[in-house]
Write a protein that holds these residues in place. Sequence first.
Motif, mmCIF file in Angstrom:
data_model
loop_
_atom_site.group_PDB
_atom_site.id
_atom_site.type_symbol
_atom_site.label_atom_id
_atom_site.label_comp_id
_atom_site.label_asym_id
_atom_site.label_seq_id
_atom_site.Cartn_x
_atom_site.Cartn_y
_atom_site.Cartn_z
ATOM 1 N N ILE A 99 5.723 -2.976 -5.799
ATOM 2 C CA ILE A 99 6.736 -2.052 -5.292
ATOM 3 C C ILE A 99 6.148 -1.170 -4.193
ATOM 4 N N ASN A 100 6.865 -1.092 -3.060
ATOM 5 C CA ASN A 100 6.455 -0.275 -1.920
ATOM 6 C C ASN A 100 7.635 0.574 -1.477
ATOM 7 N N TRP A 101 7.395 1.856 -1.230
ATOM 8 C CA TRP A 101 8.452 2.765 -0.783
ATOM 9 C C TRP A 101 7.814 3.894 0.019
ATOM 10 N N SER A 102 8.635 4.756 0.583
ATOM 11 C CA SER A 102 8.116 5.883 1.341
ATOM 12 C C SER A 102 7.833 7.049 0.402
ATOM 13 N N THR A 103 6.565 7.258 0.128
ATOM 14 C CA THR A 103 6.191 8.399 -0.712
ATOM 15 C C THR A 103 6.449 9.712 0.005
ATOM 16 N N GLY B 43 -3.619 -1.839 -10.711
ATOM 17 C CA GLY B 43 -2.280 -2.122 -10.212
ATOM 18 C C GLY B 43 -1.911 -1.286 -9.009
ATOM 19 N N VAL B 44 -2.851 -1.125 -8.088
ATOM 20 C CA VAL B 44 -2.632 -0.265 -6.917
ATOM 21 C C VAL B 44 -3.144 -0.956 -5.663
ATOM 22 N N ILE B 45 -2.331 -0.943 -4.622
ATOM 23 C CA ILE B 45 -2.750 -1.385 -3.287
ATOM 24 C C ILE B 45 -2.485 -0.217 -2.348
ATOM 25 N N ILE B 46 -3.537 0.347 -1.779
ATOM 26 C CA ILE B 46 -3.347 1.444 -0.843
ATOM 27 C C ILE B 46 -2.908 0.877 0.497
ATOM 28 N N GLY B 47 -1.801 1.381 0.993
ATOM 29 C CA GLY B 47 -1.252 0.904 2.262
ATOM 30 C C GLY B 47 -0.418 1.995 2.888
ATOM 31 N N ALA B 48 0.648 1.599 3.552
ATOM 32 C CA ALA B 48 1.495 2.561 4.259
ATOM 33 C C ALA B 48 2.923 2.498 3.744
ATOM 34 N N ASP B 49 3.704 3.523 4.104
ATOM 35 C CA ASP B 49 5.105 3.596 3.685
ATOM 36 C C ASP B 49 5.939 2.477 4.283
ATOM 37 N N CYS B 50 5.590 2.073 5.489
ATOM 38 C CA CYS B 50 6.366 1.057 6.213
ATOM 39 C C CYS B 50 5.453 0.502 7.303
ATOM 40 N N THR B 51 6.028 -0.053 8.355
ATOM 41 C CA THR B 51 5.241 -0.620 9.439
ATOM 42 C C THR B 51 4.479 0.476 10.178
ATOM 43 N N SER C 203 5.651 10.220 -5.706
ATOM 44 C CA SER C 203 4.283 9.873 -5.353
ATOM 45 C C SER C 203 3.988 8.469 -5.863
ATOM 46 N N LEU C 204 2.818 7.927 -5.517
ATOM 47 C CA LEU C 204 2.447 6.604 -6.033
ATOM 48 C C LEU C 204 2.418 6.592 -7.554
ATOM 49 N N ALA C 205 1.830 7.624 -8.142
ATOM 50 C CA ALA C 205 1.738 7.683 -9.605
ATOM 51 C C ALA C 205 3.118 7.802 -10.240
ATOM 52 N N GLU C 206 3.988 8.628 -9.668
ATOM 53 C CA GLU C 206 5.337 8.804 -10.207
ATOM 54 C C GLU C 206 6.149 7.519 -10.072
ATOM 55 N N GLY C 207 6.007 6.857 -8.929
ATOM 56 C CA GLY C 207 6.715 5.601 -8.722
ATOM 57 C C GLY C 207 6.218 4.503 -9.642
ATOM 58 N N LYS C 208 4.932 4.478 -9.882
ATOM 59 C CA LYS C 208 4.369 3.479 -10.795
ATOM 60 C C LYS C 208 4.955 3.632 -12.191
ATOM 61 N N LYS C 209 5.120 4.857 -12.609
ATOM 62 C CA LYS C 209 5.736 5.128 -13.909
ATOM 63 C C LYS C 209 7.210 4.740 -13.895
ATOM 64 N N LEU C 210 7.909 5.084 -12.825
ATOM 65 C CA LEU C 210 9.334 4.779 -12.698
ATOM 66 C C LEU C 210 9.590 3.278 -12.806
ATOM 67 N N PHE C 211 8.708 2.472 -12.206
ATOM 68 C CA PHE C 211 8.908 1.023 -12.176
ATOM 69 C C PHE C 211 8.166 0.300 -13.293
ATOM 70 N N GLY C 212 7.946 0.988 -14.399
ATOM 71 C CA GLY C 212 7.407 0.347 -15.587
ATOM 72 C C GLY C 212 5.983 -0.137 -15.443
ATOM 73 N N ASP C 213 5.194 0.607 -14.675
ATOM 74 C CA ASP C 213 3.772 0.314 -14.486
ATOM 75 C C ASP C 213 3.529 -0.969 -13.694
ATOM 76 N N ARG C 214 4.527 -1.396 -12.919
ATOM 77 C CA ARG C 214 4.273 -2.514 -12.010
ATOM 78 C C ARG C 214 3.304 -2.069 -10.902
ATOM 79 N N PRO C 215 2.571 -2.998 -10.292
ATOM 80 C CA PRO C 215 1.688 -2.635 -9.195
ATOM 81 C C PRO C 215 2.461 -1.967 -8.061
ATOM 82 N N VAL C 216 1.833 -0.975 -7.447
ATOM 83 C CA VAL C 216 2.472 -0.249 -6.356
ATOM 84 C C VAL C 216 1.641 -0.377 -5.089
ATOM 85 N N LEU C 217 2.321 -0.259 -3.962
ATOM 86 C CA LEU C 217 1.711 -0.394 -2.644
ATOM 87 C C LEU C 217 2.145 0.773 -1.777
#
Length: 272
Positions: A186-190, A244-252, A196-210
Motif C-alpha cells: 500500500i502506497n499513499w500520500s503521508t 513490511g516497509v519500503i521507504i519511497g515517495a508519496d507519488c512520482t 503516517s506510515l505506521a498509522e497506515g500500516k495499522k489501517l491496512f491490517g499490517d500489509r507492507p507499506v511503501l
Amino acid sequence: MTDGYFIYPFLNVKDVRQLTSLEHLKSLPKDHSWFKEQASLAKRQVKIANDQFTFYTIFSPLTILKWALIDHAKEPLTLADKRFADLYSEDPRALKKILTIIGTDLKELVKVVLNAGIDGIYYSTQSIQDSRTDNLDFFNDIQRVIDHDVIKTINERADFNVLHICGFDGATNHLEWYRDYQLQIINWSTHSDGYSLAEGKKLFGDRPVLGGFGIEKTDVLYSGSKAEIQAAAKELVNEVGKKGVIIGADCTIQRDIPYEHLIWAIEAVHSV
C-alpha cells in the motif's frame, strides 16, 4: 511508468467531453497498437531492471477518463475533476458503463505487460476531487466496483502488486475507504491523507507499506542536504519499523531530482 501512453485511445468516440459521444465507446481490439507498444515498452523496462522486481503502472479507469477531459498544456487538473463530476451528474448509469469498458481494456493491458515479463502492477487510483463524487455514495456505487474489477484481474495474474492511492498535486483521499482493496503493498500520500506510515500500516491490517517522503521541491528529498535526507530516512524507519516497509515517495518524484539524493536515502535506510 507508462510514459508516452497516458492517453487512452477512445475508440469510436468523437468528443470525449460529451456523454452522448462517450456512449459510443468500444473496447479496443487485442491487436491494437496501444497494447502492442506497451508490451514492447514493458520488455525494455524489464531488460533495464535486470534481476530487480518491476512494477508497471496501470491507472484506474476513472483516472484515465478524467485526464482525457482537459487540455493538459492549458487547463488545470482540477477542471478535469469538475468535468468528470459533470458527466456523473448527467447520467451515473451511462458513466459506469463507459468506465467498465475502459476497465475491460485495462484488464487486457494488465495481461499484456505481465506476459512481457513485468513482475507486478502498480495500480494508481484516486478520488475524484469534486463534492459530487468525493462521497461514499459515489465511491461505493461507482469507484469501488470499477476498481475492484480491475484489481481482481491483477491479483489473478501476479502475486505482488502495489496499490497507489494518489495524492498528486494536492489531491486528497479518504484512506479508510480503501481498506478492502486487496492489493499486497500500500502506497499513499503521508503528507496529504492524514496517515503516517505506521498509522497506515495499522489501517491496512499490517500489509507492507511503501512511501514516507514528500515529492514537492520544497520537501526534504528534493531540497535537503545529505545529512537532512539521511536523517529523514532513518526517522521514517524508526517510526514504522523494519518489517513490511519500503521507504519511497508519496507519488512520482520530480524529474530533475539529483540521483544522489535517492542514493543518500537508500544508503540511510540500509544502514538502520
